[in-house]
Design a protein around this motif. Structure first.
Motif, PDB file in Angstrom:
ATOM      1  N   LYS A 199      39.914  47.049  54.888  1.00 29.50           N
ATOM      2  CA  LYS A 199      40.695  46.251  55.850  1.00 29.50           C
ATOM      3  C   LYS A 199      42.128  46.771  55.950  1.00 29.50           C
ATOM      4  O   LYS A 199      42.673  46.945  57.046  1.00 29.50           O
ATOM      5  N   MET A 226      48.134  33.507  49.900  1.00 27.67           N
ATOM      6  CA  MET A 226      47.615  34.749  49.302  1.00 27.67           C
ATOM      7  C   MET A 226      46.124  34.784  49.620  1.00 27.67           C
ATOM      8  O   MET A 226      45.273  34.521  48.770  1.00 27.67           O
ATOM      9  N   LEU A 227      45.836  35.119  50.876  1.00 28.26           N
ATOM     10  CA  LEU A 227      44.497  34.965  51.452  1.00 28.26           C
ATOM     11  C   LEU A 227      43.955  36.326  51.883  1.00 28.26           C
ATOM     12  O   LEU A 227      44.693  37.308  51.923  1.00 28.26           O
ATOM     13  N   PRO A 228      42.660  36.410  52.219  1.00 27.17           N
ATOM     14  CA  PRO A 228      42.073  37.731  52.499  1.00 27.17           C
ATOM     15  C   PRO A 228      42.755  38.513  53.623  1.00 27.17           C
ATOM     16  O   PRO A 228      43.029  39.702  53.466  1.00 27.17           O
ATOM     17  N   GLY A 275      39.287  44.453  40.223  1.00 26.79           N
ATOM     18  CA  GLY A 275      39.705  43.184  40.832  1.00 26.79           C
ATOM     19  C   GLY A 275      40.234  43.353  42.249  1.00 26.79           C
ATOM     20  O   GLY A 275      40.726  42.400  42.849  1.00 26.79           O
ATOM     21  N   PHE A 276      40.142  44.566  42.804  1.00 23.36           N
ATOM     22  CA  PHE A 276      40.539  44.774  44.205  1.00 23.36           C
ATOM     23  C   PHE A 276      39.289  45.248  44.956  1.00 23.36           C
ATOM     24  O   PHE A 276      38.764  46.340  44.710  1.00 23.36           O
ATOM     25  N   GLY A 306      48.244  45.460  42.072  1.00 23.32           N
ATOM     26  CA  GLY A 306      46.941  44.962  41.647  1.00 23.32           C
ATOM     27  C   GLY A 306      47.035  43.870  40.593  1.00 23.32           C
ATOM     28  O   GLY A 306      48.122  43.374  40.267  1.00 23.32           O
ATOM     29  N   ASP A 355      42.795  25.909  47.189  1.00 23.67           N
ATOM     30  CA  ASP A 355      41.882  26.996  47.571  1.00 23.67           C
ATOM     31  C   ASP A 355      40.656  26.349  48.201  1.00 23.67           C
ATOM     32  O   ASP A 355      40.295  25.206  47.883  1.00 23.67           O
ATOM     33  N   ALA A 356      40.018  27.079  49.110  1.00 21.51           N
ATOM     34  CA  ALA A 356      38.807  26.549  49.751  1.00 21.51           C
ATOM     35  C   ALA A 356      37.687  26.366  48.715  1.00 21.51           C
ATOM     36  O   ALA A 356      36.812  25.529  48.896  1.00 21.51           O
ATOM     37  N   ARG A 357      37.717  27.151  47.646  1.00 28.79           N
ATOM     38  CA  ARG A 357      36.707  27.024  46.577  1.00 28.79           C
ATOM     39  C   ARG A 357      37.302  26.158  45.473  1.00 28.79           C
ATOM     40  O   ARG A 357      38.297  26.542  44.861  1.00 28.79           O
ATOM     41  N   SER A 378      47.813  40.679  52.363  1.00 29.17           N
ATOM     42  CA  SER A 378      47.969  41.943  53.111  1.00 29.17           C
ATOM     43  C   SER A 378      47.467  41.674  54.533  1.00 29.17           C
ATOM     44  O   SER A 378      46.308  41.900  54.842  1.00 29.17           O
ATOM     45  N   GLY A 426      42.833  33.382  44.221  1.00 29.69           N
ATOM     46  CA  GLY A 426      41.803  34.382  43.916  1.00 29.69           C
ATOM     47  C   GLY A 426      42.249  35.326  42.815  1.00 29.69           C
ATOM     48  O   GLY A 426      43.063  34.966  41.951  1.00 29.69           O
ATOM     49  N   ASN A 427      41.757  36.558  42.864  1.00 33.47           N
ATOM     50  CA  ASN A 427      42.080  37.559  41.832  1.00 33.47           C
ATOM     51  C   ASN A 427      43.585  37.728  41.662  1.00 33.47           C
ATOM     52  O   ASN A 427      44.074  37.890  40.550  1.00 33.47           O
ATOM     53  N   MET A 428      44.315  37.733  42.765  1.00 36.70           N
ATOM     54  CA  MET A 428      45.771  37.929  42.721  1.00 36.70           C
ATOM     55  C   MET A 428      46.502  36.588  42.613  1.00 36.70           C
ATOM     56  O   MET A 428      47.464  36.451  41.849  1.00 36.70           O
TER      57      MET A 428
HETATM   58  P1  NAD Z   1      40.352  37.121  46.594  1.00 38.26           P
HETATM   59  O1  NAD Z   1      39.208  37.188  47.523  1.00 38.26           O
HETATM   60  O2  NAD Z   1      40.116  37.246  45.124  1.00 38.26           O
HETATM   61  O3  NAD Z   1      41.168  35.734  46.831  1.00 38.26           O
HETATM   62  C1  NAD Z   1      41.333  35.138  48.085  1.00 38.26           C
HETATM   63  C2  NAD Z   1      41.267  33.631  47.872  1.00 38.26           C
HETATM   64  O4  NAD Z   1      41.456  32.993  49.134  1.00 38.26           O
HETATM   65  C3  NAD Z   1      39.886  33.168  47.349  1.00 38.26           C
HETATM   66  O5  NAD Z   1      40.056  32.393  46.179  1.00 38.26           O
HETATM   67  C4  NAD Z   1      39.327  32.339  48.509  1.00 38.26           C
HETATM   68  O6  NAD Z   1      38.502  31.271  48.085  1.00 38.26           O
HETATM   69  C5  NAD Z   1      40.600  31.854  49.178  1.00 38.26           C
HETATM   70  N1  NAD Z   1      40.386  31.453  50.561  1.00 38.26           N
HETATM   71  C6  NAD Z   1      39.701  32.125  51.527  1.00 38.26           C
HETATM   72  N2  NAD Z   1      39.708  31.423  52.683  1.00 38.26           N
HETATM   73  C7  NAD Z   1      40.429  30.297  52.438  1.00 38.26           C
HETATM   74  C8  NAD Z   1      40.807  29.177  53.244  1.00 38.26           C
HETATM   75  N3  NAD Z   1      40.450  29.076  54.529  1.00 38.26           N
HETATM   76  N4  NAD Z   1      41.536  28.190  52.667  1.00 38.26           N
HETATM   77  C9  NAD Z   1      41.911  28.275  51.357  1.00 38.26           C
HETATM   78  N5  NAD Z   1      41.569  29.302  50.547  1.00 38.26           N
HETATM   79  C10 NAD Z   1      40.849  30.303  51.092  1.00 38.26           C
HETATM   80  O7  NAD Z   1      41.394  38.219  47.095  1.00 38.26           O
HETATM   81  P2  NAD Z   1      42.591  38.894  46.268  1.00 38.26           P
HETATM   82  O8  NAD Z   1      42.093  40.140  45.644  1.00 38.26           O
HETATM   83  O9  NAD Z   1      43.289  37.849  45.461  1.00 38.26           O
HETATM   84  O10 NAD Z   1      43.529  39.348  47.505  1.00 38.26           O
HETATM   85  C11 NAD Z   1      44.309  38.434  48.256  1.00 38.26           C
HETATM   86  C12 NAD Z   1      45.189  39.231  49.208  1.00 38.26           C
HETATM   87  O11 NAD Z   1      46.021  40.118  48.434  1.00 38.26           O
HETATM   88  C13 NAD Z   1      44.406  40.114  50.173  1.00 38.26           C
HETATM   89  O12 NAD Z   1      45.064  40.146  51.413  1.00 38.26           O
HETATM   90  C14 NAD Z   1      44.421  41.481  49.496  1.00 38.26           C
HETATM   91  O13 NAD Z   1      44.265  42.538  50.439  1.00 38.26           O
HETATM   92  C15 NAD Z   1      45.782  41.456  48.847  1.00 38.26           C
HETATM   93  N6  NAD Z   1      45.932  42.300  47.651  1.00 38.26           N
HETATM   94  C16 NAD Z   1      44.976  42.348  46.689  1.00 38.26           C
HETATM   95  C17 NAD Z   1      45.166  43.148  45.559  1.00 38.26           C
HETATM   96  C18 NAD Z   1      44.160  43.240  44.446  1.00 38.26           C
HETATM   97  O14 NAD Z   1      44.290  44.130  43.594  1.00 38.26           O
HETATM   98  N7  NAD Z   1      43.154  42.376  44.379  1.00 38.26           N
HETATM   99  C19 NAD Z   1      46.361  43.874  45.430  1.00 38.26           C
HETATM  100  C20 NAD Z   1      47.348  43.759  46.416  1.00 38.26           C
HETATM  101  C21 NAD Z   1      47.119  42.968  47.529  1.00 38.26           C
END
Ligand code: NAD
Length: 298
Positions: free
Chosen positions: A247, A69-71, A239-240, A132, A34-36, A104, A13-15
């Motif tokens: 959460k 690196m999942l939600p 992107g966050f 981030g 990734d699931a997508r 996280s 995903g974003n990270m």
């Molecule tokens: P995001 O939603 O952009 O990415 C998550 C990815 O997980 C998506 O591509 C999604 O398709 C994939 N996914 C979901 N369910 C799945 C499954 N069952 N199988 C395979 N893939 C699956 O989220 P993000 O912003 O990249 O954040 C990821 C983690 O990092 C979170 O826990 C978030 O709290 C943490 N985080 C994010 C940031 C930020 O700035 N975005 C910063 C620090 C920590």
């Protein structure tokens, strides 16, 4: 990297996407999933050392070290241990393998998952990150790593391609640290938004305010890195997601509750984020809290 097999990476995903690029730049072969499918498609021609796996099982069969690196904890658990009878990551991994959860996740869930994995001979490390998307791109994340020191020694070179590793103690301590960090960060975000809105109503210029905050004791990550870049220009695209921040602060609150600690400001910050999420919707960026606070002031 010489002497190390490919590293699996689940959650592009974003990270995850920029973190995978850092791993490849650091010399590692990476197997991504990734699931997508559209999330991995961008990597098809990207670099020869990044390969796309069509299933979780393929990642587990090809790699002995796998990063998630999942939600949240719920998704991590379903990916690692499986649901609906499908083959899970743990089913495919060989004993002696290591999972590094960089999501996280919730510290107490991480400890429970670690116990279940250890009975299958699989190690678990928690290594959530802060900084981030910009720091994920530059490979300068703060990485809060918890778990067995021997396992951490093995994965340290992998983590170092993405940032600076801070060892926090036993399994779950990285996730606890991350939730508490994001509580402090969210408190700064809300306070900054409120101060900017009140100041503007009084006649202060928000750009001047930001400059002054950044050279005064009110300085924080929001004033330094978010106000001008994502908020005052109306972009709200850091992107966050707000849902992820809500959460994280919820996990800090649950942790406090579990420890029997009543933390008033933590409860308040979590309640405000919950209301903002309801008002702005599940796809809102966390920087859009500025809009929420502005609307309340009308
Ligand atoms: P995001 O939603 O952009 O990415 C998550 C990815 O997980 C998506 O591509 C999604 O398709 C994939 N996914 C979901 N369910 C799945 C499954 N069952 N199988 C395979 N893939 C699956 O989220 P993000 O912003 O990249 O954040 C990821 C983690 O990092 C979170 O826990 C978030 O709290 C943490 N985080 C994010 C940031 C930020 O700035 N975005 C910063 C620090 C920590």
């Amino acid at each position: 990297m010489a002497g190390m097999g490919p590293v699996g990476f689940i959650g592009i995903g974003n990270m995850g996407a920029p973190m995978v690029r850092c791993l490849a730049k650091g010399g590692f072969h990476v197997v991504i999933h990734d699931a997508r499918t559209e999330a991995t498609e961008a990597f098809r021609e990207a670099a020869p050392q990044i390969r796309i796996a069509s299933s979780l099982a393929r990642v587990g069969e090809e790699c002995q070290i796998v990063i998630t690196m999942l939600p949240d904890s719920k998704v991590v658990r379903s990916v690692v241990l499986g649901q609906n009878g499908g083959k899970s990551l743990a089913d495919a991994l060989k004993p002696g393998s290591i999972i590094i959860d960089m999501s996280s996740s919730f510290a107490l869930d991480t400890r429970a998952l670690g116990e279940e994995l250890s009975s299958r001979g699989i190690g678990l490390i928690d290594a959530p990150v802060s900084g981030g998307v910009p720091k994920a791109i530059s490979g300068t994340l703060a990485i809060m790593a918890g778990g067995d020191a021997g396992l951490l020694d093995r994965v340290q070179p992998i983590l170092e391609t993405m940032g600076t590793v801070h060892r926090t103690g036993p399994l779950g301590s990285g996730h606890a640290m991350k939730a508490l960090n994001n509580y402090v960060s969210a408190a700064g975000l809300i306070a900054t938004c409120e101060a900017l809105i009140i100041g503007q109503r009084f006649g202060l210029d928000p750009h001047v305010m930001t400059k002054i905050l950044n050279t005064s004791t009110g300085r924080n990550n929001t004033t330094e890195n978010k106000v001008e870049r994502y908020m005052l220009n109306g972009r709200f695209d850091s992107g966050f997601a707000l849902a992820l921040m809500e959460k994280d602060v919820g996990m800090a609150q649950t942790l406090a509750d579990n420890l029997g600690i009543g933390a008033e400001e933590l409860n308040l910050v979590h309640a405000i984020l919950g209301k903002a999420l309801k008002a702005l919707g599940s796809t809102a960026d966390h920087t859009a809290v500025y809009e929420y606070v502005a609307k309340l002031a009308k």
